[in-house]
Enzyme design. Structure first.
Site, PDB file in Angstrom:
ATOM      1  CE1 TYR A  45      -3.308  -2.774   0.254  1.00  0.00           C
ATOM      2  CE2 TYR A  45      -3.603  -2.307   2.574  1.00  0.00           C
ATOM      3  CZ  TYR A  45      -3.923  -3.024   1.446  1.00  0.00           C
ATOM      4  OH  TYR A  45      -4.896  -3.994   1.527  1.00  0.00           O
ATOM      5  CB  SER A 139      -5.752 -11.854   2.453  1.00  0.00           C
ATOM      6  OG  SER A 139      -6.597 -11.005   1.720  1.00  0.00           O
ATOM      7  CG  LEU A 196     -18.573   1.924   1.453  1.00  0.00           C
ATOM      8  CD1 LEU A 196     -18.164   3.374   1.707  1.00  0.00           C
ATOM      9  CD2 LEU A 196     -20.078   1.761   1.665  1.00  0.00           C
ATOM     10  CG  ASN A 203     -17.739   7.509  -5.179  1.00  0.00           C
ATOM     11  OD1 ASN A 203     -18.722   7.922  -4.582  1.00  0.00           O
ATOM     12  ND2 ASN A 203     -16.584   7.323  -4.581  1.00  0.00           N
TER      13      ASN A 203
HETATM   14  N1  LIG Z   1      -6.716  -8.129   1.581  1.00  0.00           N
HETATM   15  C1  LIG Z   1      -6.992  -7.518   0.449  1.00  0.00           C
HETATM   16  O1  LIG Z   1      -6.687  -8.025  -0.657  1.00  0.00           O
HETATM   17  C2  LIG Z   1      -7.693  -6.189   0.486  1.00  0.00           C
HETATM   18  C3  LIG Z   1      -8.323  -5.702  -0.681  1.00  0.00           C
HETATM   19  C4  LIG Z   1      -8.963  -4.466  -0.602  1.00  0.00           C
HETATM   20  C5  LIG Z   1      -8.965  -3.750   0.574  1.00  0.00           C
HETATM   21  N2  LIG Z   1      -8.338  -4.250   1.694  1.00  0.00           N
HETATM   22  C6  LIG Z   1      -8.325  -3.492   2.967  1.00  0.00           C
HETATM   23  O2  LIG Z   1      -9.639  -3.058   3.244  1.00  0.00           O
HETATM   24  C7  LIG Z   1      -9.663  -1.634   3.392  1.00  0.00           C
HETATM   25  C8  LIG Z   1     -10.996  -1.103   2.905  1.00  0.00           C
HETATM   26  O3  LIG Z   1     -11.204  -1.524   1.555  1.00  0.00           O
HETATM   27  P1  LIG Z   1     -11.619  -0.475   0.442  1.00  0.00           P
HETATM   28  O4  LIG Z   1     -10.707   0.698   0.499  1.00  0.00           O
HETATM   29  O5  LIG Z   1     -11.771  -1.218  -0.814  1.00  0.00           O
HETATM   30  O6  LIG Z   1     -13.045  -0.029   1.053  1.00  0.00           O
HETATM   31  P2  LIG Z   1     -14.317   0.644   0.393  1.00  0.00           P
HETATM   32  O7  LIG Z   1     -14.959   1.406   1.484  1.00  0.00           O
HETATM   33  O8  LIG Z   1     -15.115  -0.374  -0.330  1.00  0.00           O
HETATM   34  O9  LIG Z   1     -13.749   1.627  -0.700  1.00  0.00           O
HETATM   35  C9  LIG Z   1     -13.097   2.825  -0.353  1.00  0.00           C
HETATM   36  C10 LIG Z   1     -13.392   3.853  -1.451  1.00  0.00           C
HETATM   37  O10 LIG Z   1     -14.797   4.062  -1.533  1.00  0.00           O
HETATM   38  C11 LIG Z   1     -15.058   5.438  -1.702  1.00  0.00           C
HETATM   39  N3  LIG Z   1     -15.717   5.941  -0.489  1.00  0.00           N
HETATM   40  C12 LIG Z   1     -15.504   5.549   0.798  1.00  0.00           C
HETATM   41  N4  LIG Z   1     -16.299   6.246   1.626  1.00  0.00           N
HETATM   42  C13 LIG Z   1     -17.021   7.082   0.857  1.00  0.00           C
HETATM   43  C14 LIG Z   1     -18.005   8.054   1.137  1.00  0.00           C
HETATM   44  N5  LIG Z   1     -18.418   8.292   2.384  1.00  0.00           N
HETATM   45  N6  LIG Z   1     -18.537   8.738   0.104  1.00  0.00           N
HETATM   46  C15 LIG Z   1     -18.135   8.510  -1.179  1.00  0.00           C
HETATM   47  N7  LIG Z   1     -17.201   7.601  -1.503  1.00  0.00           N
HETATM   48  C16 LIG Z   1     -16.647   6.890  -0.495  1.00  0.00           C
HETATM   49  C17 LIG Z   1     -13.723   6.132  -1.902  1.00  0.00           C
HETATM   50  O11 LIG Z   1     -13.442   6.151  -3.292  1.00  0.00           O
HETATM   51  P3  LIG Z   1     -12.798   7.451  -4.019  1.00  0.00           P
HETATM   52  O12 LIG Z   1     -11.333   7.319  -3.774  1.00  0.00           O
HETATM   53  O13 LIG Z   1     -13.175   7.234  -5.440  1.00  0.00           O
HETATM   54  O14 LIG Z   1     -13.381   8.668  -3.395  1.00  0.00           O
HETATM   55  C18 LIG Z   1     -12.782   5.205  -1.151  1.00  0.00           C
HETATM   56  O15 LIG Z   1     -11.437   5.266  -1.567  1.00  0.00           O
HETATM   57  C19 LIG Z   1      -8.426  -1.142   2.627  1.00  0.00           C
HETATM   58  O16 LIG Z   1      -7.972   0.112   3.056  1.00  0.00           O
HETATM   59  C20 LIG Z   1      -7.436  -2.244   2.925  1.00  0.00           C
HETATM   60  O17 LIG Z   1      -6.855  -2.021   4.205  1.00  0.00           O
HETATM   61  C21 LIG Z   1      -7.732  -5.463   1.664  1.00  0.00           C
END
Ligand SMILES: NC(=O)c1ccc[n+]([C@@H]2O[C@H](COP(=O)([O-])OP(=O)(O)OC[C@H]3O[C@@H](n4cnc5c(N)ncnc54)[C@H](OP(=O)(O)O)[C@@H]3O)[C@@H](O)[C@H]2O)c1
Length: 319
Positions: A45, A139, A196, A203
């Site tokens: 990351y 994972s 999300l 978005n």
């Molecule tokens: N193990 C794995 O392979 C793996 C894979 C994925 C994630 N993860 C972990 O899980 C965490 C969360 O996953 P994720 O980042 O995919 O979560 P997510 O909540 O599904 O997506 C985050 C994105 O959604 C949008 N968002 C979030 N809150 C919002 C709001 N209130 N209003 C509008 N848009 C919003 C933003 O996109 P925009 O940037 O377009 O604004 C943000 O970057 C990661 O940080 C990581 O630590 C692990």
């Protein structure tokens, strides 16, 4: 006990969206002020700039005085990354960057099928015996691969996986049938990522190009991946259906998605939701939604109907 929260940091670093330690500090302060302490990072990351997220967390010395608890993932998604010497090298660099002697959970981030799983598992066991982590996480592994880790742990007396990070949200529910029965049987906690759908619920517009540099930008590896998962006609239609029922109650799609995971999904004690965000405002909003109660029954029924309609097009539970 409600389902726990773990703060994601895949957008953190000079080349991510949280570009300074001051910005990260404000985010951590908000998260901590609401009684939360678990943080999730990874060697990789933010995407394309490995190490930047861990470096920021180390610079802020987040584990000082037990304020935060760190989980991280070893270098992965490259052939040969899970050879024993590569795992040792990765973890050595990571602990230095994080400025800690050990982390809570150390994950293999995704299967490296070019190396025998036995070699990778033994390397993780060696690091466990050296006290580099408390909990072994995996994972994105397939069901038979998860069971392989469980069986090897029993056979050799090695550390067994007790945490799994996988995709789980209102449009990605295959884990319920394909993974959760295994987790329940073998005491593996399930940590749901992309609650999300990386912003797909709020978005992305069906007939407009996704934002450049965003999670669905087809010029990036992640963007291609996410498009493959979510850019399906049935899923775009489902976003509209969700919006229609949400508007009846004044509840946004993102609020529906988060409240469903916390109150109506199959997550339970010991499991957690990985919270995503690109800025402080989004995090604040998401934590507010997560603090709200269960959804009106009609919305839960629509979510189940949507799932029946999109299951065939939905992303797989594992890579
Ligand atoms: N193990 C794995 O392979 C793996 C894979 C994925 C994630 N993860 C972990 O899980 C965490 C969360 O996953 P994720 O980042 O995919 O979560 P997510 O909540 O599904 O997506 C985050 C994105 O959604 C949008 N968002 C979030 N809150 C919002 C709001 N209130 N209003 C509008 N848009 C919003 C933003 O996109 P925009 O940037 O377009 O604004 C943000 O970057 C990661 O940080 C990581 O630590 C692990």
């Amino acid at each position: 006990m409600p389902v726990d929260l773990i703060l994601g940091t895949n957008n953190v670093g000079p080349h991510g969206k949280i570009k300074t330690t001051a910005d990260l500090s404000a985010i951590l302060d908000l998260y901590h002020s609401l009684g939360n302490k678990y943080l999730d990072t990874a060697y990789l990351y933010p995407a394309g700039y490995p190490g930047e997220s861990e470096t920021f967390l180390g610079d802020l010395e987040v584990t000082q005085d037990g304020k935060f608890v760190l989980d991280t993932k070893v270098r992965s998604f490259e052939d040969g990354a899970h050879a024993a010497d590569q795992i040792y090298k990765s973890v050595d660099e990571q602990l230095k960057r994080l400025k800690v002697d050990k982390v809570r959970t150390l994950y293999l981030h995704a299967p490296d099928r070019t190396v025998s799983f036995e070699e990778s598992h033994k390397a993780m066991n060696d690091l466990y015996k050296q006290g580099k982590f408390e909990r072994f996480g995996i994972s994105n592994y397939q069901p038979d691969e998860i069971l392989g880790f469980v069986e090897r742990a029993k056979k050799y007396g090695w550390v067994a996986p007790c945490a799994y990070e996988g995709l789980y949200n209102i449009f990605s529910r295959r884990a319920e049938t394909e993974l959760l029965p295994i987790f329940r049987k073998h005491n593996i906690d399930f940590y749901a990522y992309s609650p999300l759908a990386s912003g797909f619920f709020s978005n992305i517009k069906r007939n407009e190009p996704p934002p450049a540099g965003g999670h669905f930008d087809p010029t990036t590896f992640n963007g291609q991946f996410n498009q493959g998962w979510f850019f399906k006609d049935a899923l775009f239609t489902a976003v509209e259906e969700l919006k229609t029922v949400g508007e009846k109650y004044g509840i946004s799609n993102n609020a529906i998605a988060l409240r469903w995971l916390r109150h109506h999904s199959q997550l339970s004690n010991g499991d957690a939701i990985l919270v995503g965000y690109s800025n402080l405002g989004q995090l604040k909003q998401n934590l507010e939604h997560l603090d709200q109660g269960p959804l009106p029954e009609e919305i839960v029924e629509v979510i189940d109907k949507i799932w029946d309609a999109i299951e065939a097009d939905a992303p797989k539970a594992a890579l």
